[in-house]
Design an enzyme around this catalytic site. Sequence first.
Site, PDB file in Angstrom:
ATOM      1  N   LYS A  13       0.831  -1.210   0.000  1.00 31.34           N
ATOM      2  CA  LYS A  13       0.000   0.000   0.000  1.00 31.34           C
ATOM      3  C   LYS A  13       0.868   1.264   0.000  1.00 31.34           C
ATOM      4  O   LYS A  13       0.618   2.191  -0.758  1.00 31.34           O
ATOM      5  CB  LYS A  13      -0.938   0.019   1.218  1.00 31.34           C
ATOM      6  CG  LYS A  13      -1.969  -1.113   1.187  1.00 31.34           C
ATOM      7  CD  LYS A  13      -3.078  -0.904   2.213  1.00 31.34           C
ATOM      8  CE  LYS A  13      -2.621  -1.111   3.646  1.00 31.34           C
ATOM      9  NZ  LYS A  13      -2.272  -2.500   3.974  1.00 31.34           N
ATOM     10  N   ARG A 127      11.212  -7.149   5.368  1.00 32.60           N
ATOM     11  CA  ARG A 127      11.129  -5.687   5.226  1.00 32.60           C
ATOM     12  C   ARG A 127      11.968  -4.976   6.297  1.00 32.60           C
ATOM     13  O   ARG A 127      12.010  -5.393   7.444  1.00 32.60           O
ATOM     14  CB  ARG A 127       9.667  -5.238   5.372  1.00 32.60           C
ATOM     15  CG  ARG A 127       9.499  -3.724   5.327  1.00 32.60           C
ATOM     16  CD  ARG A 127       8.087  -3.309   5.078  1.00 32.60           C
ATOM     17  NE  ARG A 127       7.234  -3.402   6.254  1.00 32.60           N
ATOM     18  CZ  ARG A 127       5.974  -2.978   6.289  1.00 32.60           C
ATOM     19  NH1 ARG A 127       5.412  -2.498   5.190  1.00 32.60           N
ATOM     20  NH2 ARG A 127       5.261  -3.095   7.384  1.00 32.60           N
ATOM     21  N   ARG A 160      10.758  -3.208  11.811  1.00 27.15           N
ATOM     22  CA  ARG A 160       9.664  -2.742  12.672  1.00 27.15           C
ATOM     23  C   ARG A 160       9.326  -3.816  13.704  1.00 27.15           C
ATOM     24  O   ARG A 160       9.361  -4.991  13.397  1.00 27.15           O
ATOM     25  CB  ARG A 160       8.421  -2.484  11.801  1.00 27.15           C
ATOM     26  CG  ARG A 160       8.272  -1.052  11.365  1.00 27.15           C
ATOM     27  CD  ARG A 160       7.195  -0.861  10.345  1.00 27.15           C
ATOM     28  NE  ARG A 160       5.874  -1.384  10.709  1.00 27.15           N
ATOM     29  CZ  ARG A 160       4.778  -1.190   9.984  1.00 27.15           C
ATOM     30  NH1 ARG A 160       4.844  -0.489   8.869  1.00 27.15           N
ATOM     31  NH2 ARG A 160       3.628  -1.695  10.344  1.00 27.15           N
TER      32      ARG A 160
HETATM   33  P1  AMP Z   1       0.089  -0.208   9.301  1.00 30.95           P
HETATM   34  O1  AMP Z   1       1.336   0.574   9.186  1.00 30.95           O
HETATM   35  O2  AMP Z   1      -1.034   0.347   8.463  1.00 30.95           O
HETATM   36  O3  AMP Z   1       0.285  -1.687   9.078  1.00 30.95           O
HETATM   37  O4  AMP Z   1      -0.423  -0.050  10.826  1.00 30.95           O
HETATM   38  C1  AMP Z   1       0.381  -0.471  11.910  1.00 30.95           C
HETATM   39  C2  AMP Z   1      -0.493  -0.694  13.146  1.00 30.95           C
HETATM   40  O5  AMP Z   1      -1.142   0.528  13.518  1.00 30.95           O
HETATM   41  C3  AMP Z   1      -1.635  -1.691  12.967  1.00 30.95           C
HETATM   42  O6  AMP Z   1      -1.207  -3.036  13.135  1.00 30.95           O
HETATM   43  C4  AMP Z   1      -2.588  -1.233  14.081  1.00 30.95           C
HETATM   44  O7  AMP Z   1      -2.130  -1.640  15.353  1.00 30.95           O
HETATM   45  C5  AMP Z   1      -2.462   0.276  14.003  1.00 30.95           C
HETATM   46  N1  AMP Z   1      -3.429   0.875  13.041  1.00 30.95           N
HETATM   47  C6  AMP Z   1      -3.146   1.507  11.874  1.00 30.95           C
HETATM   48  N2  AMP Z   1      -4.273   1.926  11.272  1.00 30.95           N
HETATM   49  C7  AMP Z   1      -5.303   1.536  12.063  1.00 30.95           C
HETATM   50  C8  AMP Z   1      -6.714   1.656  11.974  1.00 30.95           C
HETATM   51  N3  AMP Z   1      -7.313   2.254  10.927  1.00 30.95           N
HETATM   52  N4  AMP Z   1      -7.457   1.111  12.984  1.00 30.95           N
HETATM   53  C9  AMP Z   1      -6.885   0.516  14.046  1.00 30.95           C
HETATM   54  N5  AMP Z   1      -5.563   0.360  14.187  1.00 30.95           N
HETATM   55  C10 AMP Z   1      -4.763   0.862  13.212  1.00 30.95           C
END
Ligand code: AMP
Length: 214
Positions: A13, A127, A160
């Site tokens: 994404k 990653r 990460r």
């Molecule tokens: P990402 O970088 O999008 O994979 O997000 C990393 C982490 O942030 C996820 O595993 C969730 O713990 C939290 N997170 C990000 N976006 C959301 C969302 N829209 N709703 C709830 N938790 C989120």
Amino acid sequence: MRIILLGPPGAGKGTQAESIRRRWNIAYISTGDILRANVKTGTELGRSAKDYMAAGKLVPDEVIIAMMELRLQEPDAESGFLLDGFPRTVGQAEALDALLSRLGLKLDVVVELEVPDDVVVRRLSSRRVCRQCGEIYNTTAKPAKHGDVCDKCSGEVIQRDDDTEEVIRERLAVFHDQTAPLIEYYRDKGALLKVDATGAKDAVVELLEGSFGR
Ligand code: AMP
């Protein structure tokens, strides 16, 4: 143009978003990036999100919805936006619909990036990311040239906390359970565009050119 990018963690994404943002010059809004920045600086939002993120669980809807209500009304979002990582539950999608209708705005398209689970696990466990500028690397496909030093800004390149195999599997389970129902939700609204995300980096831009070229 207003777009949502939907797909499992590791679907690419962030990479697709970068090409779209450059092509249409719209605000790129990643809830994961906003949360990580808040964790790093130790804000109240960061402190409330930290444990959920480290465990691969979703931060509660009310926290995310309040954060996004503010973010989507900032001036840079006026010319359009690209959402990465939001909405992630049907509750968040309903809140977004309500907010957009209050603001008199409409979504143009929801892009679903399709990628099998085993590809996700492989991609995410290799990653790496620059702690300072966010540049993304991969230990096999795109390693940093000098070990753990970022090619772009000389920051430290790290894995990460939530890119370990155990947490990746939890994040995938959360995706299938809570986020995949959004695919139905947006399909019913006639706004869904499906894209095979195992291939080319600019696949989404090329597809969107057809409908939103200009
Ligand atoms: P990402 O970088 O999008 O994979 O997000 C990393 C982490 O942030 C996820 O595993 C969730 O713990 C939290 N997170 C990000 N976006 C959301 C969302 N829209 N709703 C709830 N938790 C989120």
